[in-house]
Design a protein around this motif. Structure first.
Motif, mmCIF file in Angstrom:
data_model
loop_
_atom_site.group_PDB
_atom_site.id
_atom_site.type_symbol
_atom_site.label_atom_id
_atom_site.label_comp_id
_atom_site.label_asym_id
_atom_site.label_seq_id
_atom_site.Cartn_x
_atom_site.Cartn_y
_atom_site.Cartn_z
ATOM 1 N N LYS A 9 8.665 -5.655 -7.836
ATOM 2 C CA LYS A 9 7.885 -6.165 -8.966
ATOM 3 C C LYS A 9 6.408 -6.266 -8.588
ATOM 4 O O LYS A 9 6.064 -6.798 -7.540
ATOM 5 N N GLY A 10 5.573 -5.746 -9.446
ATOM 6 C CA GLY A 10 4.144 -5.783 -9.187
ATOM 7 C C GLY A 10 3.622 -4.621 -8.373
ATOM 8 O O GLY A 10 2.423 -4.552 -8.109
ATOM 9 N N GLY A 11 4.517 -3.720 -7.964
ATOM 10 C CA GLY A 11 4.084 -2.553 -7.205
ATOM 11 C C GLY A 11 4.240 -2.747 -5.706
ATOM 12 O O GLY A 11 4.139 -3.865 -5.188
ATOM 13 N N LEU A 12 4.492 -1.648 -5.012
ATOM 14 C CA LEU A 12 4.679 -1.675 -3.575
ATOM 15 C C LEU A 12 3.317 -1.559 -2.895
ATOM 16 O O LEU A 12 2.769 -0.475 -2.725
ATOM 17 N N ILE A 13 2.735 -2.705 -2.525
ATOM 18 C CA ILE A 13 1.416 -2.721 -1.878
ATOM 19 C C ILE A 13 1.594 -2.906 -0.374
ATOM 20 O O ILE A 13 2.614 -3.447 0.085
ATOM 21 N N LEU A 14 0.601 -2.458 0.379
ATOM 22 C CA LEU A 14 0.698 -2.537 1.837
ATOM 23 C C LEU A 14 0.203 -3.881 2.363
ATOM 24 O O LEU A 14 0.830 -4.473 3.251
ATOM 25 N N MET A 15 -0.923 -4.377 1.804
ATOM 26 C CA MET A 15 -1.489 -5.645 2.258
ATOM 27 C C MET A 15 -1.951 -6.455 1.060
ATOM 28 O O MET A 15 -2.315 -5.902 0.028
ATOM 29 N N ASN A 16 -1.925 -7.767 1.211
ATOM 30 C CA ASN A 16 -2.418 -8.639 0.146
ATOM 31 C C ASN A 16 -3.920 -8.870 0.309
ATOM 32 O O ASN A 16 -4.542 -8.376 1.249
ATOM 33 N N ARG A 17 -4.493 -9.613 -0.630
ATOM 34 C CA ARG A 17 -5.933 -9.853 -0.626
ATOM 35 C C ARG A 17 -6.289 -11.232 -0.103
ATOM 36 O O ARG A 17 -7.423 -11.697 -0.270
ATOM 37 N N ASP A 18 -5.345 -11.885 0.516
ATOM 38 C CA ASP A 18 -5.647 -13.195 1.089
ATOM 39 C C ASP A 18 -6.478 -13.038 2.357
ATOM 40 O O ASP A 18 -6.642 -11.949 2.895
ATOM 41 N N MET A 19 -6.989 -14.158 2.823
ATOM 42 C CA MET A 19 -7.759 -14.178 4.063
ATOM 43 C C MET A 19 -7.058 -15.098 5.051
ATOM 44 O O MET A 19 -6.944 -16.303 4.800
ATOM 45 N N PRO A 20 -6.591 -14.623 6.169
ATOM 46 C CA PRO A 20 -6.606 -13.196 6.565
ATOM 47 C C PRO A 20 -5.525 -12.419 5.813
ATOM 48 O O PRO A 20 -4.502 -12.981 5.438
ATOM 49 N N PRO A 21 -5.751 -11.111 5.607
ATOM 50 C CA PRO A 21 -4.740 -10.304 4.896
ATOM 51 C C PRO A 21 -3.486 -10.129 5.728
ATOM 52 O O PRO A 21 -3.523 -10.103 6.962
ATOM 53 N N ARG A 22 -2.370 -10.021 5.038
ATOM 54 C CA ARG A 22 -1.081 -9.862 5.700
ATOM 55 C C ARG A 22 -0.344 -8.662 5.102
ATOM 56 O O ARG A 22 -0.518 -8.334 3.932
#
Length: 322
Positions: free
Chosen positions: A98-111
């Motif tokens: 759900k929401g698409g298969l993304i590699l990293m999130n936009r949080d700091m630090p990214p995970r």
């Protein structure tokens, strides 16, 4: 009726899954059925080769009618099936997140996100690549390259073994036992495929490979039922040692059943070809080289020199006799 709800809320850790494709029932059963069908096809091919003492790499075929559809007989249907199955699983894996298969999130630090889903996607991409290489080698290249086909297959299972070992991190109980037995099959299959690089046409290796493909496929199907749709409608318990022991017992049953499948296919094939097709005579195989080229001037010169030496020996023989 109210007393049932607390029982439904208790679900073992092996029964809680993510939304990825292989994290559900279909994601285990569909690849498993594909491997079972592939193993059955391989069993028929190996049985026919043993019965007629034919080549496994370059099997002989009865003459086909030449016409508009003659090229259809030369298509690598196994490679095409790998491409279709791999492409379907890639699309299914992406759509399951759900929401698409993304590699990293936009949080700091990214995970990094969806580690298991990306592992599944890597396996499916390699399966699609395996099918592309089969079609390239058998239908597009001027000469079939068996080493290329075996190399890509071995690479696929080396990567699969590494991903499965990493995939079991954080699993316990029943799920860990199920995946450990699957890792065992993949490891043995990797060894057999590696040995085929030095003996690509050996019947014994192809027979073991076929058996391991059947084991891998049937066990994936069984894993789908164990982890997601238990026959008893109650989830398997990770803290129950009898459940973990029965996982191994079921695996041993699969070993016996798949061995009987191989024996039955060979017996049926032998009966079919000898009783219903007695006129079918496949003359032994002609082992084609991996990389062949038309004879050049050097080859013709060597033939002429060899022939002249034979003529000289034939002339000297009568003079040397008493």
């Amino acid at each position: 009726m109210l007393k049932v709800w607390p029982c439904l809320n208790f679900v073992s850790p092996s029964f809680r899954r993510t939304s990825s494709s292989m994290g559900n029932f279909i994601g285990h059963v569909f690849p498993g059925l594909f491997l079972v069908l592939y193993g059955l096809h391989q069993a028929i091919v190996v049985s026919k080769a043993v019965i007629f003492n034919d080549s496994l790499l370059y099997p002989s075929y009865p003459p086909r009618n030449k016409g508009r559809w003659a090229m259809l007989w030369k298509i690598s249907y196994v490679g095409l099936l790998k491409m279709m199955a791999g492409s379907f699983l890639i699309v299914y894996e992406i759509n399951c997140v759900k929401g698409g298969l993304i590699l990293m999130n936009r949080d700091m630090p990214p995970r990094f996100m969806y580690p298991k889903e990306w592992q599944h996607l890597t396996i499916f991409i390699l399966l699609t690549l395996n099918g592309c290489v089969d079609i390239l080698s058998k239908n597009l290249l001027p000469q079939r390259c068996v080493v290329l086909e075996l190399g890509v297959r071995i690479l696929t299972f080396y990567v699969l073994l590494l991903l499965l070992v990493s995939h079991t991190q954080g699993t316990v109980g029943v799920e860990l036992q199920v995946h450990s037995l699957l890792i065992l099959v993949v490891f043995l299959l990797m060894l057999v495929l590696t040995a085929e690089l030095w003996a690509p046409g050996m019947f014994h290796l192809w027979l073991i490979e076929t058996f391991l493909f059947l084991m891998m496929g049937s066990w994936l199907v069984q894993a789908g039922f164990i982890l997601f749709k238990p026959v008893s409608s109650y989830p398997w318990q990770d803290d129950d040692m009898s459940d973990i022991m029965f996982v191994t017992t079921f695996f041993c049953w699969h070993v016996v059943i798949n061995a009987l499948w191989l024996l039955g296919i060979y017996g049926f094939s032998s009966f079919w070809y000898r009783c219903y097709h007695p006129s079918l005579k496949l003359t032994g195989f002609k082992e084609a080289p991996y990389h062949a080229s038309p004879p050049g001037p050097l080859y013709k010169l060597l033939q002429e020199v060899e022939q002249s030496e034979k003529d000289d020996q034939a002339l000297l023989l009568p003079t040397s006799s008493p």
